[in-house]
Design a protein around this motif. Structure first.
Motif, PDB file in Angstrom:
ATOM      1  N   ILE A 393      26.160   6.228   1.002  1.00 56.12           N
ATOM      2  CA  ILE A 393      25.015   6.174   0.090  1.00 56.12           C
ATOM      3  C   ILE A 393      23.714   6.020   0.878  1.00 56.12           C
ATOM      4  N   PHE A 394      23.725   5.116   1.855  1.00 56.37           N
ATOM      5  CA  PHE A 394      22.510   4.899   2.648  1.00 56.37           C
ATOM      6  C   PHE A 394      22.063   6.178   3.343  1.00 56.37           C
ATOM      7  N   LEU A 395      23.007   6.873   3.984  1.00 61.32           N
ATOM      8  CA  LEU A 395      22.652   8.114   4.673  1.00 61.32           C
ATOM      9  C   LEU A 395      22.115   9.162   3.703  1.00 61.32           C
ATOM     10  N   SER A 396      22.707   9.220   2.526  1.00 66.42           N
ATOM     11  CA  SER A 396      22.257  10.191   1.528  1.00 66.42           C
ATOM     12  C   SER A 396      20.838   9.898   1.073  1.00 66.42           C
ATOM     13  N   LEU A 397      20.525   8.609   0.952  1.00 65.95           N
ATOM     14  CA  LEU A 397      19.211   8.230   0.452  1.00 65.95           C
ATOM     15  C   LEU A 397      18.111   8.356   1.503  1.00 65.95           C
ATOM     16  N   THR A 398      18.471   8.310   2.790  1.00 64.14           N
ATOM     17  CA  THR A 398      17.435   8.374   3.817  1.00 64.14           C
ATOM     18  C   THR A 398      16.606   9.643   3.694  1.00 64.14           C
ATOM     19  N   ARG A 399      17.284  10.759   3.555  1.00 65.60           N
ATOM     20  CA  ARG A 399      16.573  12.037   3.521  1.00 65.60           C
ATOM     21  C   ARG A 399      15.842  12.244   2.196  1.00 65.60           C
ATOM     22  N   GLN A 400      16.475  11.898   1.070  1.00 62.65           N
ATOM     23  CA  GLN A 400      15.907  12.250  -0.226  1.00 62.65           C
ATOM     24  C   GLN A 400      14.922  11.235  -0.782  1.00 62.65           C
ATOM     25  N   ILE A 401      15.143   9.961  -0.501  1.00 57.24           N
ATOM     26  CA  ILE A 401      14.307   8.943  -1.125  1.00 57.24           C
ATOM     27  C   ILE A 401      13.544   8.104  -0.109  1.00 57.24           C
ATOM     28  N   LEU A 402      14.245   7.457   0.795  1.00 59.39           N
ATOM     29  CA  LEU A 402      13.613   6.491   1.689  1.00 59.39           C
ATOM     30  C   LEU A 402      12.526   7.115   2.550  1.00 59.39           C
TER      31      LEU A 402
END
Length: 454
Positions: A393-402
């Motif tokens: 989840i963290f890796l997925s969110l880095t590119r799209q949200i964070l």
């Protein structure tokens, strides 16, 4: 001992390279063919209805992502969990996961389709619909809503079909639906003159036929896993096991939906409806490439999941690195295509000269670092296949949200429309650095397991 011809035996003993090819090729073909649902709709709508309709269709992407999020929460989680328990030689538990997945998919689907039906115009406005694009977006969603539950059943159980050892049959399922959609969409849009709603109706019919084919597989007693009495009663332990893994793609799709809505509003502020339409074409092109990489990871997932359960960690590592090489090659070639032939890509979807120009600019700027996306996707799926939902989840969110979301606001406030496109490329670079660090640490842990198991 499993029969040497069985899928269970092959996942643990066949050459990893041969297995990855055997599982990934049908997955790639199937998922790319599946992507034709969207591409065909967008090409025919752009050519047959107009640029405003393309922008209206782009407004529906976040809503469609919400639907996909619910489907992947159960489907992707169940597929990964089934691979692991089959590696542990626990067929009974795999069938309990199968039955619980059916009940959960139906339950969640009815809930979200009902909510969408009640609040559809408010939701579309929230995601950036203007007075010009709202009628097109509403028409498409009004007719696609009944098919969303069917889509979830089709996609979820297609993943489970592949994970339980039937990659070729899963590919055929996608061919059936996409072939029907390619035939029906132009008929309904051009001949029957149904406009954007014709594309939605064609998709509904094609998806329904695909879903029937998938479900027939699981009703057959000849299948490795099949529906039977006693597997449908919901169990909390199975629900949490499924959603722990499915949470990663679920959050990714939810984040993508929220992001698309925000970006649509920012684009409308700086570039109007044409900028929203340009994003629609850009996302279609990028999604096609991403789907190829996801096809590779879908072939990788049962190999990694099974061999992780069977404690054959050296095979797990080989499957991962072969997938990284293949996924990176796909996104590198895609980035080159967007850099050198952006106008040709845009012309496939529209004849509007202003929209072609804006789309070409968007493609050139936003895909500068797209070559790294293949590595990111495969790495995220590695953590998902190992049941490490938090890291996935963290890796997925880095590119799209964070990274992407704040960069869009910062760059657009300084550079306007061009800044939005620059934010995509910058986010890819930063996310790749984070992904690299996490993969290095995970590989150290796997290497330790290899030594302990040798």
């Amino acid at each position: 001992m499993a029969d040497k011809k069985s899928s269970v035996y092959q996942l643990g003993n066949e050459s990893v390279g041969r297995l990855l090819w055997q599982y990934s090729l049908p997955a790639i073909v199937g998922i790319v063919v599946m992507q034709l649902y969207n591409i065909v709709d967008r090409i025919f709508i752009g050519q047959g209805v107009g640029s405003d309709a393309i922008a209206g269709l782009a407004i529906t992407f976040p809503v469609m992502n919400l639907s996909a999020a619910v489907g992947t929460l159960i489907g992707a989680g169940a597929a990964a969990r089934i691979s692991i328990v089959l590696g542990q030689n626990d067929k009974r538990k795999a069938e309990l996961i199968l039955g619980n997945s059916l009940v959960l998919t139906l339950l969640f689907g009815v809930i979200y389709v009902s909510i969408f039906a009640i609040f559809i115009d408010d939701i579309l406005r929230l995601f950036g619909a203007s007075e010009v694009t709202l009628p097109y977006a509403h028409d498409f969603m009004a007719y696609i809503l009944p098919g969303m539950l069917v889509m979830n059943l089709c996609f979820s159980f297609n993943n489970i079909m592949r994970a339980s050892g039937y990659p070729t049959r899963a590919m055929v399922t996608m061919f059936i639906g996409a072939g029907l959609n390619v035939m029906l969409a132009p008929l309904f849009i051009f001949v029957f003159d149904w406009g954007i709603k014709g594309a939605a109706i064609a998709t509904d019919i094609a998806m329904t036929i695909s879903m029937i084919f998938v479900m027939m597989h699981f009703f057959s007693k000849k299948s490795e896993l099949h529906f039977k009495p006693g597997i449908y009663k919901l169990k909390w332990s199975i629900f949490t096991a499924i959603t722990a893994i499915g949470a990663a793609p679920f959050v990714v799709n939810m984040a993508g939906s929220a992001l698309n809505g925000i970006v649509n509003n920012v684009l409308h502020q700086y570039g109007g409806d044409d900028a929203v339409g340009a994003l629609g074409i850009l996302m279609t092109y990028a999604q096609l490439l991403v789907m190829v990489v996801i096809g590779i990871t879908q072939g990788m997932q049962p190999i990694i999941g099974f061999n992780y359960g069977a404690r054959k960690f050296h095979r797990l590592k080989r499957a991962f690195w072969l997938s990284v090489a293949a996924g990176s090659a796909v996104t590198f070639l895609g980035a080159m295509g967007a850099q050198f032939f952006p106008e040709y890509i845009a012309r496939a979807f529209t004849t509007d000269s202003d929209l072609i120009e804006k789309t070409a600019q968007a493609l050139r700027i936003s895909t500068v670092a797209f070559w790294a996306v293949g590595f990111q996707i495969v790495s995220t799926n590695l953590f998902q296949s190992l049941g490490l939902a938090g890291k996935s989840i963290f890796l997925s969110l880095t590119r799209q949200i964070l990274f992407l979301l704040p960069l869009i606001y910062i760059f657009s406030s300084v550079l306007g429309l061009q800044g939005v496109w620059m934010a995509y490329a910058t986010s890819d670079i930063v996310a790749t650095l984070v992904t690299t660090v996490m993969v290095i640490f995970q590989m150290r842990k796997i290497n330790k397991l290899v030594r302990e198991n040798s």
